[in-house]
Design an enzyme around this catalytic site. Structure first.
Site, PDB file in Angstrom:
ATOM      1  N   LYS A  54       0.839  -1.212   0.000  1.00 37.06           N
ATOM      2  CA  LYS A  54       0.000   0.000   0.000  1.00 37.06           C
ATOM      3  C   LYS A  54       0.873   1.261   0.000  1.00 37.06           C
ATOM      4  O   LYS A  54       0.613   2.206  -0.745  1.00 37.06           O
ATOM      5  CB  LYS A  54      -0.951  -0.020   1.210  1.00 37.06           C
ATOM      6  CG  LYS A  54      -2.046  -1.093   1.071  1.00 37.06           C
ATOM      7  CD  LYS A  54      -2.816  -1.362   2.364  1.00 37.06           C
ATOM      8  CE  LYS A  54      -3.791  -2.532   2.151  1.00 37.06           C
ATOM      9  NZ  LYS A  54      -4.543  -2.920   3.360  1.00 37.06           N
ATOM     10  N   GLN A  98      -4.303  -1.497   9.660  1.00 40.93           N
ATOM     11  CA  GLN A  98      -4.323  -2.832   9.058  1.00 40.93           C
ATOM     12  C   GLN A  98      -4.965  -3.840  10.008  1.00 40.93           C
ATOM     13  O   GLN A  98      -4.686  -3.860  11.205  1.00 40.93           O
ATOM     14  CB  GLN A  98      -2.893  -3.267   8.680  1.00 40.93           C
ATOM     15  CG  GLN A  98      -2.804  -4.557   7.894  1.00 40.93           C
ATOM     16  CD  GLN A  98      -3.448  -4.507   6.515  1.00 40.93           C
ATOM     17  OE1 GLN A  98      -3.578  -3.446   5.915  1.00 40.93           O
ATOM     18  NE2 GLN A  98      -3.866  -5.644   6.003  1.00 40.93           N
ATOM     19  N   ASP A 121     -10.907   2.986   4.293  1.00 42.26           N
ATOM     20  CA  ASP A 121     -11.130   1.539   4.286  1.00 42.26           C
ATOM     21  C   ASP A 121     -12.622   1.210   4.228  1.00 42.26           C
ATOM     22  O   ASP A 121     -13.001   0.065   3.950  1.00 42.26           O
ATOM     23  CB  ASP A 121     -10.567   0.931   5.582  1.00 42.26           C
ATOM     24  CG  ASP A 121      -9.379   0.033   5.329  1.00 42.26           C
ATOM     25  OD1 ASP A 121      -9.275  -0.516   4.215  1.00 42.26           O
ATOM     26  OD2 ASP A 121      -8.564  -0.120   6.251  1.00 42.26           O
TER      27      ASP A 121
HETATM   28  N1  GUN Z   1      -6.874  -6.791   6.227  1.00 45.85           N
HETATM   29  C1  GUN Z   1      -7.265  -7.517   5.160  1.00 45.85           C
HETATM   30  N2  GUN Z   1      -7.813  -6.706   4.216  1.00 45.85           N
HETATM   31  C2  GUN Z   1      -7.774  -5.449   4.718  1.00 45.85           C
HETATM   32  C3  GUN Z   1      -8.179  -4.184   4.214  1.00 45.85           C
HETATM   33  O1  GUN Z   1      -8.730  -4.029   3.103  1.00 45.85           O
HETATM   34  N3  GUN Z   1      -7.945  -3.122   5.029  1.00 45.85           N
HETATM   35  C4  GUN Z   1      -7.373  -3.265   6.246  1.00 45.85           C
HETATM   36  N4  GUN Z   1      -7.212  -2.165   6.982  1.00 45.85           N
HETATM   37  N5  GUN Z   1      -6.993  -4.417   6.736  1.00 45.85           N
HETATM   38  C5  GUN Z   1      -7.185  -5.505   5.965  1.00 45.85           C
END
Ligand code: GUN
Length: 295
Positions: A54, A98, A121
């Site tokens: 990311k 995350q 998110d």
């Molecule tokens: N863990 C797995 N997928 C995601 C996501 O799209 N965003 C976040 N913050 N954590 C994740």
């Protein structure tokens, strides 16, 4: 029938060029640089890989990024204090914590602490509520990525029988909600299967579009899929390591067998995964535009 392979990598690459142009225009015409803060608590190796991807994507397209990696023992209050600081920081338009956090942290409390205007998110209850009632807002990245993948692959969802296997808050529930909306790229008849569903195969065999987010390697076998169905595999399962220590990943679908029956299928890796990141970039740009009052 041998399925067409839907390349999330190729579609995500296309969208990356579009968002890159968007960022450049936002900078040159409005003097705004979108900013994303990532927060990672603990040392889960998979989460580390995702956050690194990311941050790299931000760098690549010109988004300002700030990475906060905290030790696994970080108290919840310290994490909440960091989120409060990021909420107030005008350089930061999006905050991503995350998931999953370590067990001593209440994930829901953390998500609720994020300013909904920075909830790129789409996990905050305000975003979830807007999604459910069909109001504009931030949509969760992977579920929205699936919708875009279908749209850009020319797959019709209106009136389609969509069967989602898995009901997580991150994937199953939102993808079902998005495709249920009375809207373009949606308007499907949606069934959600889960661990208490009596006969999963009975449902999956009816699907025109089958979406799986279970976390069990090769759970979906060819006998569970209708001839000509579209299969979107969101599972990411680590089934081993190469001698060099690289993760070997597989989806929820028995790809080799199912591709002989489906009309289109996403691979793992290279399917839904790359879409997640590009939607996150797009949500961050949207947050920056909203903060700056740019259409
Ligand atoms: N863990 C797995 N997928 C995601 C996501 O799209 N965003 C976040 N913050 N954590 C994740």
């Amino acid at each position: 029938m041998t399925a067409r392979i839907i390349s999330g990598t190729a579609i995500a690459r296309q969208i990356t060029e579009e968002v890159r142009a968007d960022v450049a225009e936002l900078k040159s015409r409005h003097g705004v640089t979108p900013g994303l803060a990532t927060v990672l608590v603990g040392d889960d190796p998979a989460s580390h890989v995702y956050v690194t991807a990311k941050v790299k994507a931000c760098l690549d397209i010109g988004i300002y990024s700030e990475r906060h990696d905290l030790p696994g023992y970080t108290p919840e209050d310290d994490l909440l204090a960091l989120i409060d600081k990021l909420n107030k920081d005008p350089r930061i338009h999006g905050i991503l914590v995350q998931s999953p956090p370590p067990p001593h942290i209440n994930e829901n409390r953390v998500v609720c602490a994020i300013d909904p205007r920075k909830d790129v998110d789409g996990f905050h209850p305000v975003s979830v509520g807007r999604m459910v009632i069909g109001e504009p807002g931030f949509l969760p990245c992977t579920p929205r990525g699936v919708q875009v993948l279908l749209e850009r692959s020319g797959i019709e969802t209106v009136g389609a029988e969509v069967v989602v296997v898995g009901r997580s808050n991150i994937i199953g529930k939102p993808v079902a909600n998005i495709l249920l909306q009375k809207a373009k790229g949606a308007n499907a008849t949606v069934t959600v299967c889960h661990s208490a569903t009596r006969n999963i195969a009975e449902h999956t065999r009816r699907a025109d579009i089958l979406i799986t987010a279970i976390g069990r390697p090769k759970f979906i076998t060819a006998d569970m899929v209708k001839e000509g169905a579209v299969v979107i595999d969101i599972g990411i399962n680590e089934i081993g390591r190469t001698p060099e220590g690289k993760r070997i990943l597989t989806g929820d679908v028995d790809f080799e067998a199912v591709k002989e029956k489906a009309s289109a299928i996403t691979p793992v890796p290279g399917g839904a995964g790359p879409m997640t990141i590009v939607i996150l970039m797009s949500n961050t740009i949207k947050a920056a535009k909203m903060a700056a009052g740019v259409q």
